[in-house]
Design a protein around this motif. Structure first.
Motif: not given
Length: 525
Positions: A347-348, A415-416, A421-425
């Motif tokens: 999603a980048f 995969r949105g 955002a969640l894996i970043y957090l």
């Protein structure tokens, strides 16, 4: 009105060589950055885990950024120059000309970068000796230190490099040599990365045991036998040639250098905290840890007596703050890991275009997106079933295990942007939990730490800062100047100029607090 003749302002220059760029700042006696410039430098990756740079390219960038920051002021107002840099290894011949650290014979590529992991088999053999010098690096030497890299050169480039080499410099010491013509080394680099000890000097038996007895023969001329404390003035200051290159005056004081993370520590750890209601107020500086978070992160804690912490580098005497012992924890990939996780996500491209449309950086956009999806719960709870193990580049502290890999648990088929955002957090939380692991190990060994002082690129990210406060349960102090590493380098220059009686005095005057981030009590669980 009677006109009083104003005393011209005294300035100091801090020059910081990071992994990907060189930065310079013009700093006044109160630690305010008056002018700032940066310039990228080249990195070559000829094969996996091999990272190289060029000392000529780095010095040219130092000159260019320094000329920019002194543009428009009288060069006589610049009282001192301080350098800091990554602990990369610079190789030159007996005439100080660059020597190739690669099989291709590319002489301009004469720097093995700090993050180069080519010397894995060499460091394993060094650690197998269990030599006494290893007790000062947490019991296990890192592949990122200099002895394994020297051994790699001897074993792989014997004729083309090892036999022709005149000097092996740590990059911070190469810069002070280039500026002054003096080959003195800083206590910071030789103690932290080369096994020198402040009480016993070089240990002949170590170099002989690992097969580098050649360095002992010439009384350590190649790796340094004239050692100065960080901030001490080097030689007679700038040589005519260096002064011309940098746009400064000949004889301007030049300080013995620091490794970049240590300069960041110097820039923040000594700040005056009166009036902020912090647990470290009226406590010795030993209750503080400076965290320098950029591409990688370093955790700097000082103590009055030596503390041996398993898996944490040090204790190193006077390597950052004169008279105090330094312990240094670290995480090999933090900023680099966050970037890797975010940019590699499917999603980048969507994130990129939405961030551009809202005129925000991708990280500001991600932080606000998390606020949007968290509903009534605190943002930290969004990752209740998503976990990251952050050792994608091995674990430096406190497990000292190069072979560890990264891990993500709790993936779904979605995969949105929400998932990105969640894996970043979860990655940021994993890094903060890694910090907690380091702090707990330091405290179990005898440190008493109650406040974190953060600086470096990641300290600009409010989510990163809040997660570190929440997960460690300690208040986080952010410096007034985001560029604490540059302030730290300028503090060295100020010290070398003689304008301050000591590094401690310069730290208290030039290190300023910006704001304090408290842990949120209801997030403790």
């Amino acid at each position: 009105m009677q006109s009083k003749k104003q005393t011209p302002v005294k300035y100091y220059i801090g020059i910081d060589v990071g992994s990907a760029s060189v930065r310079a700042a013009l700093v006044d006696g109160f630690g305010t950055v008056v002018a700032h410039a940066d310039q990228p430098i080249q990195v070559w990756e000829p094969q996996p885990d091999h990272y190289e740079q060029s000392s000529a390219d780095i010095w040219a960038a130092c000159c260019s950024v320094t000329k920019k920051v002194v543009c428009g002021i009288d060069a006589s107002q610049v009282r001192g120059v301080g350098f800091d840099a990554t602990c990369s290894l610079v190789v030159v011949d007996k005439q100080f000309q660059p020597l190739a650290v690669n099989c291709e014979g590319q002489n301009h590529r004469n720097v093995i970068m700090w993050m180069d992991h080519r010397a894995v088999s060499q460091v394993e053999r060094i650690n197998a000796t269990e030599h006494r010098v290893l007790s000062h690096v947490g019991g296990v030497m890192s592949v990122e230190m200099q002895p394994p890299k020297l051994l790699w050169i001897k074993e792989n480039l014997q004729e083309s490099c090892w036999e022709k080499a005149g000097y092996f410099f740590d990059l911070p010491d190469f810069l002070s040599w280039k500026a002054t013509g003096v080959t003195a080394r800083s206590l910071c680099t030789v103690v932290c990365k080369w096994t020198y000890t402040s009480d016993g000097g070089w240990d002949d038996s170590f170099w002989k045991m690992i097969g580098l007895e050649d360095l002992v023969k010439d009384k350590y001329e190649k790796i340094g036998n004239h050692i100065l404390s960080p901030g001490e003035s080097v030689g007679k200051g700038l040589t005519p040639e260096a002064a011309k290159d940098l746009g400064l005056l000949e004889g301007t004081a030049v300080a013995a250098s620091l490794i970049d993370a240590h300069a960041g520590g110097l820039g923040v750890i000594g700040a005056d905290v009166k009036g902020y209601n912090l647990p470290c107020e009226n406590q010795p500086i030993t209750s503080r840890v400076a965290m320098i978070c950029g591409t990688s992160s370093c955790h700097m804690g000082v103590s009055e007596t030596p503390i041996f912490v398993p898996g944490v580098w040090g204790p190193y005497f006077s390597a950052m703050v004169p008279g105090l012992w330094l312990n240094e924890g670290g995480q090999s990939a933090t900023g680099k890991l966050i970037d890797h996780v975010v940019r590699g996500h499917v999603a980048f491209p969507e994130l990129q275009s939405k961030a551009a449309a809202s005129a925000h950086s991708i990280y500001t956009y991600l932080n606000s997106h998390l606020d949007l999806i968290k509903k009534s719960l605190p943002v930290g709870f969004l990752t209740v079933d998503l976990h990251v193990w952050p050792d994608f580049h091995g674990n430096r502290s406190p497990l000292t295990d190069l072979t560890l890999k990264g891990m993500v648990v709790g993936l779904t088929l979605s995969r949105g942007l929400d998932e990105l955002a969640l894996i970043y957090l979860a990655t940021i939380q994993a890094i903060a939990l890694g910090t907690r692991h380091i702090l707990e190990t330091m405290q179990a060994a005898g440190h008493h730490i109650n406040t974190l002082f953060l600086c470096g690129g990641l300290s600009k990210n409010p989510l990163f800062v809040q997660m570190h406060a929440d997960i460690t349960g300690k208040p986080v102090v952010l410096s007034k100047e985001v560029e604490s590493v540059l302030v730290g380098a300028a503090i060295l220059g100020a010290c070398a100029s003689g304008d301050f009686a000591s590094i401690q005095e310069a730290m208290a005057k030039m290190g300023k607090i910006g704001r304090v981030v408290q842990p949120t009590p209801e997030h403790k669980r």
